[in-house]
Design a protein around this motif. Structure first.
Motif, PDB file in Angstrom:
ATOM      1  N   ALA A 274     -28.805   9.466 -33.482  1.00  0.00           N
ATOM      2  CA  ALA A 274     -29.958  10.363 -33.390  1.00  0.00           C
ATOM      3  C   ALA A 274     -31.235   9.657 -33.848  1.00  0.00           C
ATOM      4  O   ALA A 274     -32.313   9.843 -33.279  1.00  0.00           O
ATOM      5  N   MET A 281     -36.973   9.510 -27.171  1.00  0.00           N
ATOM      6  CA  MET A 281     -37.200  10.825 -26.575  1.00  0.00           C
ATOM      7  C   MET A 281     -38.631  11.298 -26.803  1.00  0.00           C
ATOM      8  O   MET A 281     -39.248  11.895 -25.912  1.00  0.00           O
ATOM      9  N   LYS A 294     -34.250  14.774 -20.935  1.00  0.00           N
ATOM     10  CA  LYS A 294     -33.003  15.497 -20.669  1.00  0.00           C
ATOM     11  C   LYS A 294     -31.823  14.535 -20.522  1.00  0.00           C
ATOM     12  O   LYS A 294     -30.719  14.800 -21.008  1.00  0.00           O
ATOM     13  N   TYR A 297     -30.792  13.293 -23.920  1.00  0.00           N
ATOM     14  CA  TYR A 297     -30.162  14.401 -24.655  1.00  0.00           C
ATOM     15  C   TYR A 297     -28.710  14.595 -24.223  1.00  0.00           C
ATOM     16  O   TYR A 297     -27.805  14.659 -25.051  1.00  0.00           O
ATOM     17  N   TYR A 298     -28.489  14.680 -22.916  1.00  0.00           N
ATOM     18  CA  TYR A 298     -27.137  14.922 -22.415  1.00  0.00           C
ATOM     19  C   TYR A 298     -26.210  13.734 -22.680  1.00  0.00           C
ATOM     20  O   TYR A 298     -25.034  13.913 -23.013  1.00  0.00           O
ATOM     21  N   TYR A 300     -26.382  11.428 -25.122  1.00  0.00           N
ATOM     22  CA  TYR A 300     -26.045  11.281 -26.539  1.00  0.00           C
ATOM     23  C   TYR A 300     -25.208  12.460 -27.045  1.00  0.00           C
ATOM     24  O   TYR A 300     -24.164  12.274 -27.675  1.00  0.00           O
ATOM     25  N   ALA A 301     -25.678  13.687 -26.790  1.00  0.00           N
ATOM     26  CA  ALA A 301     -24.970  14.870 -27.305  1.00  0.00           C
ATOM     27  C   ALA A 301     -23.580  14.992 -26.685  1.00  0.00           C
ATOM     28  O   ALA A 301     -22.591  15.247 -27.388  1.00  0.00           O
ATOM     29  N   PHE A 353     -28.931  17.144 -32.091  1.00  0.00           N
ATOM     30  CA  PHE A 353     -29.883  16.781 -31.042  1.00  0.00           C
ATOM     31  C   PHE A 353     -30.750  17.950 -30.594  1.00  0.00           C
ATOM     32  O   PHE A 353     -31.882  17.755 -30.159  1.00  0.00           O
ATOM     33  N   THR A 354     -30.223  19.163 -30.705  1.00  0.00           N
ATOM     34  CA  THR A 354     -31.070  20.322 -30.383  1.00  0.00           C
ATOM     35  C   THR A 354     -32.182  20.477 -31.408  1.00  0.00           C
ATOM     36  O   THR A 354     -33.326  20.759 -31.037  1.00  0.00           O
TER      37      THR A 354
END
Length: 354
Positions: A274, A281, A294, A297-298, A300-301, A353-354
């Motif tokens: 993160a 990001m 996006k 995010y997708y 990594y998460a 991440f959110t």
């Protein structure tokens, strides 16, 4: 082959993982030594001190850390100095405010605090909060500049020196909690002096702070700090409730802290990646590249969720062995608590991440 290995060792992801991994390993061993060095009630007091300190540190730096990472990553030299100066000024003001609140509370309710497990925190927070301010500011600034090598150095000095003292104390002196607290203060003082002397914390730019940059950080930080308060309070609330309970108290806090510490170890890869993902990001967001935001995010998460799944299953099965290794046979009964935390672990990547 050698050049490829060198490239990997110098990569941001590796340095960030080494940063969190090595520091977490040292912190883990420090925890193990403390469990075995202190009586259960004193160890419970230490856990309450660290938990409350970390929660208030989140309040102090949560409003600025994500904001400074976001805006400093795309700022020029002049604006960068103003942002770093505002970061220091805001954190210094917040620190003074919290110190005043803690001191007044201690003066108004001396008997209640003395008879609770929080007396260690109320006695020492004002001093510790001032001492670790430069150290914490340096972590924010260096993360924004993606200097994970410097972060690694400063955190190793901080955690490594304290662990060295704990090892020496355990084998040769067996000193009590007050001597351990003194060592904790000395190691934090050393780390902050190094950060300030090298200007990693940005103290030299404090007078560059402007109302405009103050507003930029606070306007963005009010949203991120709300998220941080929610997630951190959920983790800390159990410890606070146990500490305030007249039927459970500091002994319950000590028992609960072992499975909680094991859960924090599970967060190491998430926290590491993160730290490298956030500046990338942020830069993509500033440039208006929402598709890249996006995508990161997708990747990594989602990837971290799949990576943690087998680890969590393994931890769930061998929960009793893990808590016994960490805390000793007296803590074996807390295995069921750790199993519950393993289920929660599936949500860690999405939450972070959110």
């Amino acid at each position: 082959m050698a050049s490829r290995l060198s490239k990997i060792l110098k990569s941001h992801n590796f340095l960030s993982l080494a940063n969190n991994g090595l520091v977490a390993v040292l912190g883990f061993f420090s925890f193990v030594i403390l469990v075995r060095s202190l009586p259960t009630d004193e160890f419970g007091e230490w856990v309450l001190f660290i938990t409350t300190l970390n929660f208030l540190d989140m309040l102090r730096f949560g409003i600025t850390r994500t904001a400074i990472v976001r805006f400093l990553s795309g700022a020029g030299e002049k604006e960068g100095k103003e942002l770093i100066g505002s970061n220091y000024a805001i954190n210094f003001s917040t620190t003074l405010l919290l110190i005043i609140i803690v001191v007044i509370t201690n003066l108004l309710f001396p008997e209640e605090i003395k008879n609770s497990g929080f007396s260690l925190f109320f006695d020492w927070f004002p001093l510790v909060a001032l001492i670790n301010l430069p150290f914490n500011n340096s972590l924010s600034v260096l993360q924004a500049k993606i200097r994970f090598d410097y972060i690694l150095v400063i955190r190793l000095i901080n955690v490594g020196s304290f662990m060295t003292f704990l090892i020496v104390n355990y084998f040769f002196y067996q000193a009590g909690i007050m001597v351990i607290m003194a060592a904790y203060i000395i190691t934090n003082t050393l780390t902050s002096l190094i950060s300030a002397s090298l200007n990693w914390d940005g103290i030299r730019y404090i007078f560059h702070a402007k109302k405009r940059t103050n507003k930029i950080i606070l306007d963005f930080g009010k949203y991120t700090s709300g998220t941080l308060i929610g997630s951190n309070l959920l983790k800390s609330a159990d410890t606070f409730i146990l500490g305030l309970s007249p039927f459970i108290g500091v002994t319950g806090v000590a028992l609960y802290s072992v499975p909680l510490k094991l859960t924090e170890i599970l967060e190491i890869p998430v926290r590491s990646l993160a730290m490298t993902a956030f500046p990338i990001m942020s830069k993509a967001s500033i440039e208006g590249n929402k598709d890249l935001v996006k995508k990161i995010y997708y990747q990594y998460a989602g990837g971290l969720t799949y990576m943690l799944l087998p680890v969590l299953v393994f931890s769930f099965i061998f929960a009793e062995e893990f808590v016994t290794i960490l805390g000793g046979p007296d803590y074996k009964e807390t295995a069921s608590v750790f199993r519950i935390f393993c289920i929660y672990g599936l949500l860690i990547p999405l939450d972070r991440f959110t």
